[in-house]
Scaffold this motif. Structure first.
Motif, PDB file in Angstrom:
ATOM      1  N   LYS A  84      41.898  37.457  29.628  1.00 27.09           N
ATOM      2  CA  LYS A  84      40.848  37.510  30.354  1.00 27.09           C
ATOM      3  C   LYS A  84      39.740  38.753  30.188  1.00 27.09           C
ATOM      4  O   LYS A  84      39.034  38.564  30.960  1.00 27.09           O
ATOM      5  CB  LYS A  84      41.932  39.245  30.689  1.00 27.09           C
TER       6      LYS A  84
ATOM      7  N   ILE B  58      43.181  32.197  34.468  1.00 25.87           N
ATOM      8  CA  ILE B  58      44.644  32.526  33.765  1.00 25.87           C
ATOM      9  C   ILE B  58      46.021  32.503  34.488  1.00 25.87           C
ATOM     10  O   ILE B  58      46.743  32.066  33.862  1.00 25.87           O
ATOM     11  CB  ILE B  58      44.288  34.666  34.676  1.00 25.87           C
TER      12      ILE B  58
ATOM     13  N   SER C 211      49.066  38.493  30.801  1.00 24.42           N
ATOM     14  CA  SER C 211      48.146  38.653  30.264  1.00 24.42           C
ATOM     15  C   SER C 211      48.097  37.829  28.705  1.00 24.42           C
ATOM     16  O   SER C 211      48.524  38.136  27.942  1.00 24.42           O
ATOM     17  CB  SER C 211      48.110  40.054  29.884  1.00 24.42           C
TER      18      SER C 211
END
Length: 179
Positions: A73, A87, A94
């Motif tokens: 990120k 992503i 994450s």
């Protein structure tokens, strides 16, 4: 006798640690970037945040440790849509990456490093040339590594049936810190 043993142990620890110095990385002066090519254009992503642990011998400039970890990120390409797609492509959530130095050697007049990089949960051995320069208490480490994202179990990135992101990526790093 206990004092003598304690003093000897303390002295040995001081000698052992005298060969290694920790580099305090200055993120404002450092950069880690990834260059990619897509049909019709190129782009660069810059890692805005990361954790780096670097130590080495200040006399010989040989590294003892170089560990890097990051969250994807924090890799910004200046295109929010592309960053969001990255992503998703990495599996959502994450996603994280890491690198851990193993060894160095000289070849063809250049110093090379070898280490393990983990991306998308896949661990790979990589090697690349690098340089280390010292100016007073400041140390600069520069290097370039080439990666193929397919080696990490990631699919070719395609859009609109004609756009494709080349799987070969170039990672450039310029780490500056004080010893």
């Amino acid at each position: 006798m206990k004092r003598l043993i304690g003093a000897a142990l303390c002295g040995m620890l001081m000698v052992a640690s005298a060969g290694a110095a920790t580099l305090k990385v200055d993120k404002a002066r450092s950069r880690i970037q990834v260059d990619g090519r897509s049909t019709g254009h190129g782009f660069t992503g810059t890692l805005k945040d990361y954790t780096a642990k670097v130590s080495g011998d200040p006399a010989t400039m040989k590294p003892h440790t170089f560990e890097l970890s990051w969250e994807f990120k924090d890799l910004k390409t200046e295109d929010k849509k592309r960053d969001a797609e990255m992503i998703k492509w990495l599996g959502g959530g994450s996603p994280k990456g890491s690198f851990k130095f193993i060894k160095t050697w000289e070849q063809d007049g250049k110093t090379h490093a070898q280490g393990r990089i983990t991306i998308h949960g896949v661990d790979k051995l990589i090697a690349f040339p690098f340089t280390v320069k010292k100016d007073g208490n400041w140390v600069t480490i520069d290097g370039v590594a080439t990666l193929d994202y397919e080696d990490f179990g990631l699919p070719i990135i395609r859009a609109l049936a004609v756009m494709k992101v080349d799987p070969e990526l170039t990672v450039r790093f310029h780490i500056v810190g004080k010893v």
